[in-house]
Design a protein around this motif. Structure first.
Motif, PDB file in Angstrom:
ATOM      1  N   GLU A  43      59.004  14.973  39.766  1.00 40.95           N
ATOM      2  CA  GLU A  43      58.699  13.730  39.059  1.00 40.95           C
ATOM      3  C   GLU A  43      57.250  13.297  39.316  1.00 40.95           C
ATOM      4  N   ALA A  44      56.798  13.474  40.556  1.00 40.14           N
ATOM      5  CA  ALA A  44      55.414  13.120  40.895  1.00 40.14           C
ATOM      6  C   ALA A  44      54.432  13.985  40.111  1.00 40.14           C
ATOM      7  N   LYS A  45      54.731  15.269  39.984  1.00 41.10           N
ATOM      8  CA  LYS A  45      53.857  16.165  39.235  1.00 41.10           C
ATOM      9  C   LYS A  45      53.817  15.777  37.761  1.00 41.10           C
ATOM     10  N   ASP A  46      54.960  15.355  37.229  1.00 42.92           N
ATOM     11  CA  ASP A  46      54.993  14.895  35.832  1.00 42.92           C
ATOM     12  C   ASP A  46      54.095  13.668  35.653  1.00 42.92           C
ATOM     13  N   GLU A  47      54.147  12.745  36.626  1.00 46.73           N
ATOM     14  CA  GLU A  47      53.303  11.556  36.542  1.00 46.73           C
ATOM     15  C   GLU A  47      51.830  11.931  36.632  1.00 46.73           C
ATOM     16  N   LEU A  48      51.523  12.876  37.499  1.00 46.38           N
ATOM     17  CA  LEU A  48      50.135  13.327  37.624  1.00 46.38           C
ATOM     18  C   LEU A  48      49.617  13.915  36.319  1.00 46.38           C
ATOM     19  N   SER A  49      50.436  14.763  35.704  1.00 43.18           N
ATOM     20  CA  SER A  49      49.994  15.438  34.481  1.00 43.18           C
ATOM     21  C   SER A  49      49.864  14.486  33.301  1.00 43.18           C
ATOM     22  N   SER A  50      50.601  13.372  33.348  1.00 43.82           N
ATOM     23  CA  SER A  50      50.561  12.410  32.244  1.00 43.82           C
ATOM     24  C   SER A  50      49.614  11.243  32.518  1.00 43.82           C
ATOM     25  N   GLY A  51      48.934  11.266  33.665  1.00 46.54           N
ATOM     26  CA  GLY A  51      47.977  10.213  33.976  1.00 46.54           C
ATOM     27  C   GLY A  51      48.569   9.007  34.689  1.00 46.54           C
ATOM     28  N   GLY A  52      49.815   9.107  35.120  1.00 49.32           N
ATOM     29  CA  GLY A  52      50.437   7.992  35.852  1.00 49.32           C
ATOM     30  C   GLY A  52      50.143   8.093  37.334  1.00 49.32           C
ATOM     31  N   TYR A  53      48.888   7.905  37.697  1.00 47.66           N
ATOM     32  CA  TYR A  53      48.454   8.183  39.066  1.00 47.66           C
ATOM     33  C   TYR A  53      49.045   7.218  40.089  1.00 47.66           C
ATOM     34  N   ASP A  54      49.159   5.950  39.736  1.00 43.53           N
ATOM     35  CA  ASP A  54      49.742   4.987  40.673  1.00 43.53           C
ATOM     36  C   ASP A  54      51.206   5.327  40.968  1.00 43.53           C
ATOM     37  N   LYS A  55      51.961   5.667  39.924  1.00 47.04           N
ATOM     38  CA  LYS A  55      53.363   6.056  40.114  1.00 47.04           C
ATOM     39  C   LYS A  55      53.461   7.344  40.923  1.00 47.04           C
ATOM     40  N   ALA A  56      52.535   8.257  40.662  1.00 47.06           N
ATOM     41  CA  ALA A  56      52.532   9.515  41.406  1.00 47.06           C
ATOM     42  C   ALA A  56      52.308   9.265  42.891  1.00 47.06           C
ATOM     43  N   VAL A  57      51.370   8.377  43.224  1.00 45.55           N
ATOM     44  CA  VAL A  57      51.096   8.056  44.626  1.00 45.55           C
ATOM     45  C   VAL A  57      52.341   7.510  45.300  1.00 45.55           C
ATOM     46  N   THR A  58      53.050   6.602  44.624  1.00 41.20           N
ATOM     47  CA  THR A  58      54.269   6.016  45.189  1.00 41.20           C
ATOM     48  C   THR A  58      55.311   7.091  45.468  1.00 41.20           C
ATOM     49  N   LEU A  59      55.522   7.988  44.526  1.00 38.19           N
ATOM     50  CA  LEU A  59      56.510   9.061  44.701  1.00 38.19           C
ATOM     51  C   LEU A  59      56.089  10.012  45.817  1.00 38.19           C
ATOM     52  N   LEU A  60      54.816  10.334  45.875  1.00 42.43           N
ATOM     53  CA  LEU A  60      54.339  11.277  46.889  1.00 42.43           C
ATOM     54  C   LEU A  60      54.426  10.675  48.291  1.00 42.43           C
ATOM     55  N   GLU A  61      54.241   9.371  48.398  1.00 43.95           N
ATOM     56  CA  GLU A  61      54.407   8.722  49.701  1.00 43.95           C
ATOM     57  C   GLU A  61      55.863   8.769  50.153  1.00 43.95           C
ATOM     58  N   LYS A  62      56.791   8.596  49.215  1.00 46.28           N
ATOM     59  CA  LYS A  62      58.214   8.738  49.552  1.00 46.28           C
ATOM     60  C   LYS A  62      58.513  10.160  50.002  1.00 46.28           C
ATOM     61  N   LEU A  63      57.915  11.108  49.309  1.00 44.79           N
ATOM     62  CA  LEU A  63      58.150  12.509  49.635  1.00 44.79           C
ATOM     63  C   LEU A  63      57.619  12.848  51.022  1.00 44.79           C
ATOM     64  N   GLU A  64      56.449  12.303  51.377  1.00 46.88           N
ATOM     65  CA  GLU A  64      55.900  12.550  52.707  1.00 46.88           C
ATOM     66  C   GLU A  64      56.885  12.166  53.794  1.00 46.88           C
ATOM     67  N   GLY A  65      57.559  11.021  53.583  1.00 41.84           N
ATOM     68  CA  GLY A  65      58.504  10.553  54.586  1.00 41.84           C
ATOM     69  C   GLY A  65      59.772  11.386  54.639  1.00 41.84           C
ATOM     70  N   ARG A  66      60.286  11.748  53.484  1.00 37.97           N
ATOM     71  CA  ARG A  66      61.572  12.459  53.447  1.00 37.97           C
ATOM     72  C   ARG A  66      61.449  13.937  53.774  1.00 37.97           C
ATOM     73  N   ALA A  67      60.278  14.500  53.528  1.00 38.29           N
ATOM     74  CA  ALA A  67      60.100  15.928  53.801  1.00 38.29           C
ATOM     75  C   ALA A  67      59.167  16.157  54.980  1.00 38.29           C
ATOM     76  N   ALA A  68      59.076  15.163  55.857  1.00 39.09           N
ATOM     77  CA  ALA A  68      58.149  15.243  56.995  1.00 39.09           C
ATOM     78  C   ALA A  68      58.323  16.536  57.768  1.00 39.09           C
ATOM     79  N   GLY A  69      57.189  17.148  58.118  1.00 40.71           N
ATOM     80  CA  GLY A  69      57.223  18.369  58.904  1.00 40.71           C
ATOM     81  C   GLY A  69      57.388  19.634  58.095  1.00 40.71           C
ATOM     82  N   THR A  70      57.418  19.516  56.784  1.00 43.48           N
ATOM     83  CA  THR A  70      57.593  20.687  55.921  1.00 43.48           C
ATOM     84  C   THR A  70      56.326  20.944  55.109  1.00 43.48           C
ATOM     85  N   PRO A  71      56.191  22.159  54.587  1.00 41.44           N
ATOM     86  CA  PRO A  71      55.039  22.441  53.717  1.00 41.44           C
ATOM     87  C   PRO A  71      54.991  21.526  52.492  1.00 41.44           C
ATOM     88  N   LEU A  72      56.166  21.087  52.033  1.00 46.19           N
ATOM     89  CA  LEU A  72      56.199  20.205  50.866  1.00 46.19           C
ATOM     90  C   LEU A  72      55.543  18.862  51.168  1.00 46.19           C
TER      91      LEU A  72
END
Length: 268
Positions: A43-72
């Protein structure tokens, strides 16, 4: 009467409780709560490709927390930096990249992080209004250009086989030319105002520190003209000989300073 008062109090209490519960129920629901890390990333990549940068940042911050310690999670940090950059938030982008490089010094994506940091500073120095004001990159403060150069230099030194190294080398060449042209711009500014000693000093910086770049030709001409204005004929002739030896086809001696039209630096 007492029972009636108690009934009213209880009624107001229940009403208040109901309003409180209603307020709680109006809290925005996190629609990503049940999503897998991969779905959040998609979903974050979709936002990035469509120019929804603020939404992408929010999703990526959630991902950082949930996938902590992983390559993702590492990829999420890099993509977040890119989203900040595309949103015009250069400071946040660079801060994110600095944090990434500090936390993951052995990451296989470190070359990309250095490259992106260099590009952010490179484009920041160009400035969004340069095409409108027709202002040379060389006419503005060079702090961002120098920081950009350092990022590209580290990239090329540490990862010479990186896919980003060729472009980094090209940009480094451009930046060196820009830094030299900046010194020449200042030297010309002093010359036009009759501050000939200051003009010579700044032009000599370009000659000594940035040998072989196009701006050196004008720097030598400024030195010639400044010594001439000061009546220092021997030094003028010496500088003229150096100019003619290094630039035998120079037109400065016959034409004088170039008339400015389009910025010389339009490459990117």
């Amino acid at each position: 009467m007492l029972r009636a008062k108690l009934s009213v109090v209880c009624a107001w209490s229940l009403a208040g409780t109901a309003l409180l519960l209603a307020g709680c129920s109006s809290t925005p629901e996190d629609k990503t709560a049940a999503w897998s890390p991969n779905k959040i990333y998609a979903e974050a990549k979709d936002e990035l490709s469509s120019g929804g940068y603020d939404k992408a940042v929010t999703l990526l911050e959630k991902l950082e927390g949930r996938a902590a310690g992983t390559p993702l999670a590492q990829q999420a940090q890099l993509d977040k930096a890119y989203a900040h950059y595309k949103a015009g938030e250069a400071a946040q982008a660079i801060a994110t990249l600095d944090r990434f490089m500090k936390l993951h010094p052995a990451s296989p994506a470190l070359d990309y992080a250095l490259y992106l940091k260099g590009v952010i500073n490179f484009n920041d120095d160009l400035g969004m209004f340069s095409s409108i004001t027709r202002q040379d990159l060389a006419e503005r403060d060079q702090k961002a250009a120098k920081e950009s150069f350092e990022s590209f230099k580290e990239l090329v030194a540490r990862f010479p086989a990186s896919r980003y190294a060729p472009d980094a080398n090209l940009r480094m060449t451009y930046i060196v030319n820009s830094l030299a042209q900046y010194e020449v711009h200042v030297a010309r500014y002093y010359f036009e105002r009759g501050a000939y000693v200051a003009a010579i000093n700044r032009a000599q910086i370009a000659v000594s520190d940035y040998q072989g770049v196009p701006a050196v030709e004008e720097a030598l001409f400024i030195i010639v003209k400044s010594y001439d204005a000061l009546g220092m004929n021997q030094l003028r002739d010496d500088a003229k000989r150096v100019l003619e030896k290094n630039y035998p086809q120079t037109e400065y001696l016959t034409r004088g300073f170039k008339v400015k039209s389009d910025p010389w630096w339009k490459v990117w």
